[in-house]
Design a protein around this motif. Sequence first.
Motif, short mmCIF file in Angstrom:
data_model
loop_
_atom_site.label_atom_id
_atom_site.label_comp_id
_atom_site.label_asym_id
_atom_site.label_seq_id
_atom_site.Cartn_x
_atom_site.Cartn_y
_atom_site.Cartn_z
N MET A 33 0.82 -1.20 0.00
CA MET A 33 0.00 0.00 0.00
C MET A 33 0.86 1.26 0.00
O MET A 33 0.54 2.25 -0.68
N LEU A 34 1.96 1.24 0.74
CA LEU A 34 2.86 2.39 0.74
C LEU A 34 3.53 2.55 -0.62
O LEU A 34 3.73 3.66 -1.10
N GLU A 35 3.86 1.42 -1.24
CA GLU A 35 4.45 1.47 -2.58
C GLU A 35 3.48 2.08 -3.59
O GLU A 35 3.87 2.87 -4.46
N GLU A 36 2.21 1.72 -3.46
CA GLU A 36 1.21 2.21 -4.41
C GLU A 36 0.91 3.70 -4.24
O GLU A 36 0.68 4.40 -5.22
N THR A 37 0.90 4.18 -2.99
CA THR A 37 0.51 5.56 -2.74
C THR A 37 1.70 6.50 -2.60
O THR A 37 1.60 7.68 -2.96
N GLY A 38 2.82 6.01 -2.08
CA GLY A 38 3.96 6.87 -1.82
C GLY A 38 3.68 7.89 -0.74
O GLY A 38 4.37 8.91 -0.63
N ASP A 39 2.67 7.62 0.10
CA ASP A 39 2.24 8.60 1.09
C ASP A 39 1.78 7.88 2.35
O ASP A 39 0.72 7.25 2.36
N SER A 40 2.55 7.97 3.41
CA SER A 40 2.18 7.30 4.65
C SER A 40 0.93 7.90 5.27
O SER A 40 0.21 7.22 6.02
N LYS A 41 0.62 9.16 4.94
CA LYS A 41 -0.56 9.80 5.52
C LYS A 41 -1.85 9.26 4.90
O LYS A 41 -2.93 9.48 5.45
N ALA A 42 -1.73 8.57 3.76
CA ALA A 42 -2.91 7.98 3.14
C ALA A 42 -3.24 6.62 3.75
O ALA A 42 -4.26 6.01 3.40
N LEU A 43 -2.40 6.16 4.67
CA LEU A 43 -2.56 4.84 5.26
C LEU A 43 -3.32 4.95 6.58
O LEU A 43 -3.25 5.95 7.28
N SER A 44 -4.07 3.91 6.91
CA SER A 44 -4.72 3.80 8.21
C SER A 44 -4.79 2.33 8.58
O SER A 44 -4.76 1.46 7.71
#
Length: 210
Positions: A33-44
């Motif tokens: 998921m981090l690879e796909e978004t490149g944004d840790s803030k988009a993760l939950s």
Amino acid sequence: MTRVDSGDGRRPAARRGDGDRLREEILDVTARMLEETGDSKALSLRKVAREVGVTPTSIYLHFDSLKELTATVKMQAFDRLSAVLMTATADAKGSPRERVRAFVQAYVDFAFAHPGLYQVWFTSELSVPPDGSPENYIGQTAFDVVRGRLAEVVGDDQAEMFTVQAWCALHGIILLRTNRPLFNWPDLDSQLDDLVTRLLSAGAPERPAS
């Protein structure tokens, strides 16, 4: 890991020994998921749990927080990068220059192969290792391993600064090429060749190949 859908998107009750496998799957899914978004803030944790097929409570059995989960993924990725760099320099034959050239190529190749994760490594605020880690910052072990290998090339007295300067230069190349694709960049191989020349000429004289 094979799982049987319970009909509501959730896993069936875990069997003995499933805990470690679930932890690894949580880490794998988070990395993806981090690879796909490149944004840790988009993760939950809720999003991760949904992808894995468990409740958020199940994740808390393995990680105290989203910050700890993300930090663990980042540390694993740095370990992978470290292994790649060590293999590249170990496999390189010939002069010290060729070994440094193999190192910079391996670093750049890894970063461009994992652009989303690379962004998360250096642009998120989650740089504190999980509790109990011997590292003062995420990536410290990888840096120390690389420094030790490059010390074999430039000498121990030059290794610290050489490694820092190489890292800063490569980081700049990767981020600028990623974020400014329309710039008239030189051929990447030529740029890396030039970088190695400048790094070695500015540091200690090359040591003879062992």
